[in-house]
Design an enzyme around this catalytic site. Structure first.
Site, PDB file in Angstrom:
ATOM      1  CE  LYS A  68      -4.030  -1.402   1.626  1.00 18.93           C
ATOM      2  NZ  LYS A  68      -3.666  -2.918   1.764  1.00 18.93           N
ATOM      3  N   GLY A 177     -12.353  -8.005   1.878  1.00 19.41           N
ATOM      4  CA  GLY A 177     -13.692  -7.507   2.811  1.00 19.41           C
ATOM      5  C   GLY A 177     -14.663  -8.887   2.299  1.00 19.41           C
ATOM      6  N   GLY A 182     -17.700  -9.339   6.458  1.00 20.72           N
ATOM      7  CA  GLY A 182     -18.911  -9.011   6.291  1.00 20.72           C
ATOM      8  C   GLY A 182     -19.481  -9.717   4.504  1.00 20.72           C
TER       9      GLY A 182
END
Ligand code: O7M
Length: 407
Positions: A68, A177, A182
């Protein structure tokens, strides 16, 4: 080894135990599915950058270095360069740092460059989300190979995927994710992503390889069913047989990009063997550069009745888009309907009304519930693909996400 624009799972290697990382890399080498490995900072900080080459050797899979990166152009370039030299096929940087950083890393020309556009965590909405559309546009225009979009926010995946792909049809979209944060497997792919990123749900599982394979199998993909020429023939046969069985009459068969493209060709070929010899064509994704005439490849004529083919149907939006394009290209074009292999049975009443508005009848070879019922506790080649646990998850998913009228 460049990443291909195809559906798959990117396994996030964020564990800190080097031995375990190498063991999982070896396991993934023979795993059923299309996998890529992403090495994050937690593992790199423990094991050193040399871990990239070790994991690459052990897995023989493409490796992404997820640093990143978010520094000034000069430093970002140096970090990326070290990662490529250490064996990374792709590096991940932040898009929000600006076009000069993105260009500096891109000009290295040492491998794929992937930019984070919007993130999965709630805090991403504070500063990144308001700028995400602009970041998406900038990274796509810079010619990067990939972007990261949040699977936890499917609507954002849909909107941002549209933006990047309008600029660059070949860019791949990766979406983290899944599970622990979730999102369900397939949530992002249905909305336009190519790869879904899964970390803890795999490396913290009791049997990580099995977890990876199971998650992969939850992401339905017709490409998988057409991996070899022989398999492609079987798929084409199923479509052609369904057309004959239903007695669908048409002049031209149209494949929706991308999965519909080989389907249109294969089905037209198969039908010709039964003396049903029709014209066929497909969407040209980069249509804008070619103008109206170049929007499709194929010979559509005035007055044609068109059958649209694709792999699956979720909301039907891409089919409607395709139909409107065809209808605007020639006079008096009529619809013979849409034929898909799998109806995911997720269309809302509004989606169905939309299809009805354009007289787009929907035909499918199989419905998702039929597939699960067929596979439930059935052994195929020594393996049960849908056991009680998976059936339970599927039913729960269905209850949770599928519009009421479908249940
Ligand atoms: O599946 P998890 O939640 O254990 O791991 C998710 C991985 O995806 C982990 O490696 C994160 O660094 C990464 N990720 C996010 O979770 N959210 C983002 O917005 C972006 C990323 C990512 O991969 O960025 C490149």
């Amino acid at each position: 080894m460049r990443l291909k624009k195809e559906k798959g799972i990117i396994v996030a290697f964020d564990m800190e135990d080097t031995e375990f990382a190498l063991e999982l890399a070896r396991d993934l080498r023979g795993a059923r599915g299309n996998f890529v490995i992403k090495v994050g900072r937690p593992l790199e900080m423990r094991a050193g950058i040399g871990i990239l080459a070790q994991i690459k050797d052990a897995s023989e899979l493409p490796i992404i270095y997820d640093g990143k990166i978010a520094d000034i152009p000069y430093i970002s370039q140096r970090i990326a360069s070290s990662a490529y030299d250490a064996g990374a096929d792709a590096v991940i940087l932040h898009g929000f740092v600006g076009s000069d950083v993105v260009k500096a890393v891109k000009t290295l020309g040492k491998g794929d460059v992937i930019a984070v556009v919007e993130m999965t965590h709630p805090g991403s909405d504070e500063f990144i989300q308001p700028a995400a559309e602009r970041i998406a546009m900038m990274v796509a225009r810079t010619g990067l190979e990939g972007v990261v979009l949040p699977a936890t926010k499917p609507e954002r995946v849909k909107n941002l995927a549209r933006i990047v792909q309008r600029e660059n049809a070949y860019i791949y979209i990766i979406a983290p994710g899944i599970k622990t944060q979730g999102a369900s497997p397939g949530d992002a792919i249905v909305n336009g992503a190519d790869y879904e990123v899964v970390g803890r749900a795999i490396y913290n599982a009791e049997e990580p390889k099995l977890a990876a394979e199971t998650i992969y199998s939850e992401v339905m993909d017709i490409a998988d069913a057409m991996r070899t020429g022989g398999d492609a023939m079987k798929v084409a046969n199923a479509y052609a047989a369904r057309i004959k069985e239903l007695g669908i009459e048409f002049d031209y068969i149209h494949g929706v990009a991308y999965k519909g493209i080989p389907l249109a060709a294969l089905v037209a070929m198969r039908l010709s063997e039964w003396e049903i010899n029709k014209r066929w064509g497909y969407d040209r994704k980069e249509e804008k550069r070619y103008g109206e005439e170049g929007a499709i490849v194929g010979e559509l004529r005035d007055g044609d009745t068109v059958l649209i083919v694709d792999d699956v149907i979720t909301t039907g939006a891409t089919k409607v888009e395709s139909w409107l394009k065809l209808a605007s290209m020639r006079r008096d074009v009529k619809s013979a309907g849409i034929l898909v292999a799998v109806d995911r049975e997720e269309m809302s009443d509004a989606d169905k009304k939309m299809l009805a508005r354009y007289h787009l009848s929907l035909y499918s070879i199989l419905k998702i519930t039929e597939i699960f019922e067929f596979l439930h506790n059935r052994e195929i080649d020594g393996k049960v693909y849908v056991d009680d646990g998976m059936m339970h998850d599927f039913k729960q998913y269905f209850r949770q996400y599928v519009p009421e009228t479908q249940c």
